[in-house]
Design an enzyme around this catalytic site. Structure first.
Site, mmCIF file in Angstrom:
data_model
loop_
_atom_site.group_PDB
_atom_site.id
_atom_site.type_symbol
_atom_site.label_atom_id
_atom_site.label_comp_id
_atom_site.label_asym_id
_atom_site.label_seq_id
_atom_site.Cartn_x
_atom_site.Cartn_y
_atom_site.Cartn_z
ATOM 1 N NE ARG A 217 -2.761 0.262 3.418
ATOM 2 C CZ ARG A 217 -3.463 -0.464 3.554
ATOM 3 N NH1 ARG A 217 -3.457 -1.197 2.922
ATOM 4 N NH2 ARG A 217 -4.637 0.789 3.143
ATOM 5 C CB ALA B 141 8.351 -0.965 -3.002
ATOM 6 C CG HIS B 142 6.167 2.237 0.036
ATOM 7 N ND1 HIS B 142 6.479 2.979 1.608
ATOM 8 C CD2 HIS B 142 7.559 1.915 -0.687
ATOM 9 C CE1 HIS B 142 7.603 3.162 1.638
ATOM 10 N NE2 HIS B 142 8.321 2.350 0.504
ATOM 11 C CG ASN B 143 4.403 5.500 -1.378
ATOM 12 O OD1 ASN B 143 3.441 5.633 -1.231
ATOM 13 N ND2 ASN B 143 5.782 5.978 -1.262
ATOM 14 C CB SER C 95 8.184 6.652 -4.777
ATOM 15 O OG SER C 95 7.763 6.473 -3.102
#
Lengths: 340, 340, 340
Positions: free
Chosen positions: B216, B237-239, B257
């Site tokens: 998330r 991974a996140h973002n 990201s």
């Protein structure tokens, strides 16, 4: 529970050296052994740890010299020690042989004698489970699977429809056998799924680690050969044909339709491209990258992989590369070739 | 069930070459086909296997010459053959459209028409499930999720709270969508958790393999674009913001990201660093290591990755490196420069 | 729910710069912020995004200059913003503290005060669960486990028998702790299993991501030290002793019996061989390959890994390698050495 060194030696068919009447209260590995414990010394590398240890006795092979404490000499100290631990701890796997009432089993399923099915397991239509199989909690087995005798499926293993497992197969928790292969056709700007209509067939005596995935074949079967052992987090893609007695260490990835011979060893994080053949007894070093056929009996290293001796030479030269670069600059200067 | 070559040709809109009345009893891939079977020959590479095969007929493209056995000519033999297999095997996915009594569904959950929820699935407060969705055994869906129409979630998929899935999304067994991103702050000798308060949004027509994880966002959403296909054991991974129609092969890892354009292809075991952008139509070779932005339409290889032609040159030179080292030694000797 | 900038500043103990009475309606990250929102600007790198943003206010550190909109100055904008998001969204984790009736809990299990056990979880004989622990849906806990206070186990986590978790340990969905290590002995053409009789011990404040596997020790315990954080899809093999406050990023693989010091950081896809020691405060770059001991305070890159500065020089030289090869050819030509 206490026992003498001599009693343990009898248990593992070893030879007592020194005081066989010494009483042993527990068995622990060298780095954890306390006084009163028996431990094991696998080879000479561990001699200084053995000298420093408070352990009362040790299981050793022929290379370990006597040092005052009683020894049990055996051919394979690790395996003998494992036998002693199991004996001392009284480890037994009681076979409750029951079907838990919360398991959801289709009425057409046939379950062999003395099999165990744990809580919240589900077994689909037309599946056959062998004798003495242990299906742990939350395992999900699809339709028309064939599960051999003495199989162990640890919690949350998923077998998709039409998966076949031989006898004595063990699959650790959260592994997934038979999910769709990664097959798409690019058409008008979209990736169209190629239906994955095959299956997975796993031969006798295969063990598979946790969180490993083996995809079903497109039309035929993805196959894992007799006695092959697969570690955690390994990926075996659709249509692969893995040979007998392979050892595939964790995080190995093998792409689609690749085949391996017998007794192949792949160390951790190896990657093998699709549609290649890895010959009998090939050994691939950690993280080798294979993109073409590998002849039998090769040892390969590096990515792209080369025979291990070549790769060792490349690695050594690579460390010298910045220096070589300077040398070339000097030579060019010496020869007045700077501008070329 | 038997059928003629001509009947199958009609079924796949192909052209019969040779004896259309030949009776076919089964469909198997080239390496498994027996007499009486129809098979398929994808391209000329498989001509010798086709000559050796006992198959009675084959689905082929225009490149395969006649050899006495009846052929069905089509544009895409693989896809046509898949249609034939499904036809002959009568593969259908009967939509039982039932909610299993052992499923735990919060009373506020809204479930669309003709959806199926399997045994031991759990669905949390405020979640909406679309029409004709298939939620297999043991799937765990958190609170306030939005699940589109015709979605399939295979056994033990986990969706954390606030996950959104578009229509026709398929997620294979044991994948985890929406776990916390790996975010910590070092403070006084400890790693303090950065709360992961975002979510995951997956667009229409995405397919995700087994044991894949998509974390998330920290505050916003991690997003997977329309039609993107993700293989097994992939980490996103996140973002991250993954574009449309990407193909991410197994064991790929994409750090936090990072963003990708449309039609990006990453081969197996590729690693992409955090906060970089991979442009439209970029192709990353197996195990490429990306640590900075990649312009659109590039093909990259190696780690650290370079354009593929450059990397091919480096790889070729690398194999010659031990030899080059010798050359330099000889030149220095020739020039009396050994001591420099 | 609306609130003023000043109220939020009080909440995060920050200093208001500009109009503290500005009303804020929501909190969103910079790339998603709308007018009326508060956002955060982590450092100067994001200044142009902040100028372009419609956000009404921002949480910033001392490096961000005033630009007309109200600011809240704090030491750590990310952590302060997380606090604001949780405040505005009213995020709370209501502790239902209930045992779901579908959970299968052995009568000998002891469960601490205010613990929650979700649907279809199973807990084996002799296990102890601490106070306020949250055991989510479908978690499977074996026999004789020790689970500390305030532990969170997300859906489908599997703990094999005799696993020990300290206080405040969090393990994300589908991770597997305590499966058998990958240990075999070759004997007469077969791989004979070495019994894996040890356990896993995880210290306080450890967090583990999704689909990660940590194998049990052969005889002793595999250990994870205090405060260590482990990402998704990581493999930690049998007998490893991981130190305190390590950060192990996703897809890292650590082979058997390897030990790490404290404050070690391994970036994504790092591989570490068996039986090596990675010293205190070592930092391993993405995909480093470690096959021997690493002294404390080193920063390593590449595979096989070298100190990072050396590797940077090797990488730079490597890109020049095809050119160096040409240079050598020219020099040999110049010197009339072509045939050597």
């Amino acid at each position: 529970m206490t026992v003498t060194v001599r009693q343990l030696a009898t248990w593992v068919e070893g030879e007592v050296v020194g005081d066989g009447e010494r009483v042993i209260s527990n068995a622990r590995p060298l780095n954890e052994a306390r006084s009163g414990d028996i431990t094991f010394v696998e080879d000479e590398k561990y001699m200084s740890a053995w000298h420093d240890s408070h352990a009362a006795a040790a299981v050793v092979n022929s290379s370990v010299p006597v040092n005052g404490r009683p020894l049990i000499r055996v051919r394979d100290p690790l395996m003998a020690f494992a036998k002693i631990v199991q004996h001392l701890h009284g480890i037994t796997h009681p076979h409750a042989a029951s079907i838990h009432p919360t398991a959801c089993i289709h009425p057409t399923v046939i379950i062999g004698a003395e099999a165990t099915v744990g809580p919240h397991a589900t077994i689909g239509e037309g599946t056959i489970v062998g004798a003495r199989a242990t299906i742990h909690a939350g395992v999900s087995i699809g339709m028309e699977c064939r599960i051999g005798d003495d199989v162990a499926l640890f919690p949350h293993v998923v077998l998709y429809d039409q998966t076949t497992l031989g006898d004595r197969v063990r699959i650790h928790a959260n592994s997934v056998i038979g999910a769709d292969g990664f097959g798409y056709r690019h058409h008008s700007g979209r990736n169209i799924k190629v239906p994955q209509l095959g299956s997975v067939e796993i031969a006798d005596d295969v063990e598979i680690g946790a969180c490993t995935t083996i995809d079903r074949g497109t039309f035929g079967a993805t196959r894992i050969g007799l006695g092959t052992k697969i570690d955690n987090l390994v990926m075996i893609a659709h249509n692969c044909q893995i040979g007998k007695h392979n050892l595939l260490v964790s995080q190995v990835g093998i792409a689609g339709s690749t085949t391996t011979g017998d007794y192949v060893i792949m160390a951790g994080q190896v990657g093998v491209a699709d549609h290649v053949h890895v010959g009998d007894r090939v050994q691939l070093g950690a993280r080798a990258g294979i993109h073409k056929d590998v002849p039998a009996d090769s040892r390969m290293l590096g990515a792209p992989a080369t025979p291990d001796r070549e790769q060792m030479r490349i690695i050594v030269s690579l460390e010298k590369l910045p220096e070589l670069r300077k040398d070339i600059r000097k030579i060019k200067h010496h020869l007045g070739m700077e501008d070329e």
